[in-house]
Enzyme design. Structure first.
Site, mmCIF file in Angstrom:
data_model
loop_
_atom_site.group_PDB
_atom_site.id
_atom_site.type_symbol
_atom_site.label_atom_id
_atom_site.label_comp_id
_atom_site.label_asym_id
_atom_site.label_seq_id
_atom_site.Cartn_x
_atom_site.Cartn_y
_atom_site.Cartn_z
ATOM 1 C CB ALA A 1 38.484 2.503 -21.199
ATOM 2 C CE1 TYR A 2 39.096 10.957 -24.462
ATOM 3 C CE2 TYR A 2 37.007 10.867 -23.065
ATOM 4 C CZ TYR A 2 38.045 11.567 -23.815
ATOM 5 O OH TYR A 2 37.981 12.826 -23.767
ATOM 6 C CG ASP B 1 47.011 6.125 -28.013
ATOM 7 O OD1 ASP B 1 45.992 5.542 -27.468
ATOM 8 O OD2 ASP B 1 47.273 7.401 -28.306
ATOM 9 C CE1 TYR C 1 33.720 5.513 -20.803
ATOM 10 C CE2 TYR C 1 31.738 5.126 -19.693
ATOM 11 C CZ TYR C 1 32.745 4.731 -19.906
ATOM 12 O OH TYR C 1 33.253 3.660 -19.118
ATOM 13 C CE LYS D 1 33.915 0.900 -22.224
ATOM 14 N NZ LYS D 1 35.406 0.268 -22.187
ATOM 15 C CD1 TRP E 1 29.121 2.611 -10.284
ATOM 16 C CD2 TRP E 1 28.241 2.371 -8.244
ATOM 17 N NE1 TRP E 1 27.752 3.227 -10.471
ATOM 18 C CE2 TRP E 1 27.351 3.120 -9.109
ATOM 19 C CE3 TRP E 1 28.071 2.466 -6.958
ATOM 20 C CZ2 TRP E 1 25.952 3.749 -8.409
ATOM 21 C CZ3 TRP E 1 26.956 2.687 -6.221
ATOM 22 C CH2 TRP E 1 26.033 3.319 -6.981
#
Length: 269
Positions: A52-53, A32, A117, A121, A139
């Site tokens: 990544a979240y 994690d 988000y 990032k 994408w």
């Protein structure tokens, strides 16, 4: 190479694991990034962070969790890379931009995230810094739940969807992206934007390609706007309308991915 892949359970992580079968590949259940356990970091000369979240909407309500994985985690990896001397590759997102740029967005464009988000990032990119590799795709479509699979399922079930037509970008097939990331390791460290090549399109146009390749009429896909689509979803995070990234920097070091239409057709086959 003695490599470690983090986020091996995701679409890109699975593609990287296939491209580097000898690498140590850890899923989120095994490692994690928000709560890293001790590893023998000196055993690796390359660490690829594909973890990544990615729950964009949920991040608006769960900002601490998104920040822990997308910002604090990469900062920790950057410190470990300096301490142990491994090469760090960190995967970014076009959500660090607000999508208002006129034309393809260059790596040098200032960060202007619209969402929690995107902010997390962007913070991760800053934390990693220019001494490592930051790869920014858009994408992504690979082994797992994704837009192309959803559209294929709708086509096969006889459903005619309404899809946003004012978000523009290029799909990136995970297998192509994994190969491109490995090729970029022959170049100098820095930020590289890497998507499949080809003409930019909207999500609605991608859906029509999927429908056509699924023996359904492209006209069965109806256009809508982002504002209309999310009008009854107040909890949704804002999305950038322009996700078209400038690929010149990667092209100059000899890394170009195939046309997205060809790769999507191969993927759906």
């Amino acid at each position: 190479m003695p490599a470690l892949i983090l986020g091996a359970g995701g679409q890109l992580g699975r593609a990287l694991s296939a491209a580097l079968p000898a690498a140590t590949a850890l899923t989120r259940a095994e490692f994690d990034l928000a709560d890293p356990r001790d590893l023998d970091w000196s055993a690796y000369d390359t660490v690829v962070n594909a973890a990544a979240y990615t729950a964009v909407d949920r991040a608006e309500r769960d900002r601490a969790a998104a920040w822990a994985v997308n910002a604090v985690g990469p900062a920790t990896l950057a410190r470990l890379a300096e301490r142990h001397g491994f090469r760090l590759v960190h995967v970014s997102s076009e959500y660090v931009f607000d999508g208002t740029h006129d034309g393809p967005i260059p790596e040098s464009a200032p960060f202007s995230p619209l969402s929690a988000y995107g902010a997390s990032k962007a913070a991760g990119d800053v934390a990693v810094g220019p001494g490592h590799w930051i790869v920014r795709p858009t994408w992504v479509i690979g082994d797992g739940a994704n837009f192309a699979r959803t559209m294929r399922s709708l086509a096969e079930r006889g459903i005619s969807p309404t899809v946003v037509a004012d978000q523009i970008g290029r799909p990136t097939l995970a297998s192509d992206l994994a190969a491109g990331i490995l090729a970029l390791l022959d170049a100098e460290p820095g930020t590289y934007q890497l998507t499949n090549s080809g003409d930019p399109v909207s999500w609605a146009e991608v859906a029509r390609v999927v429908f056509s390749l699924s023996s359904r009429a492209p006209e069965d896909v109806t256009d809508t706007t982002t504002a209309e689509y999310f009008a009854d979803k107040p909890e949704a995070a804002p999305r950038p309308l322009n996700s078209v990234l400038d690929l010149t920097k990667a092209e100059k070091v000899g890394v170009t991915l195939p046309d997205w239409r060809d790769s999507l057709e191969r993927y759906l086959a």
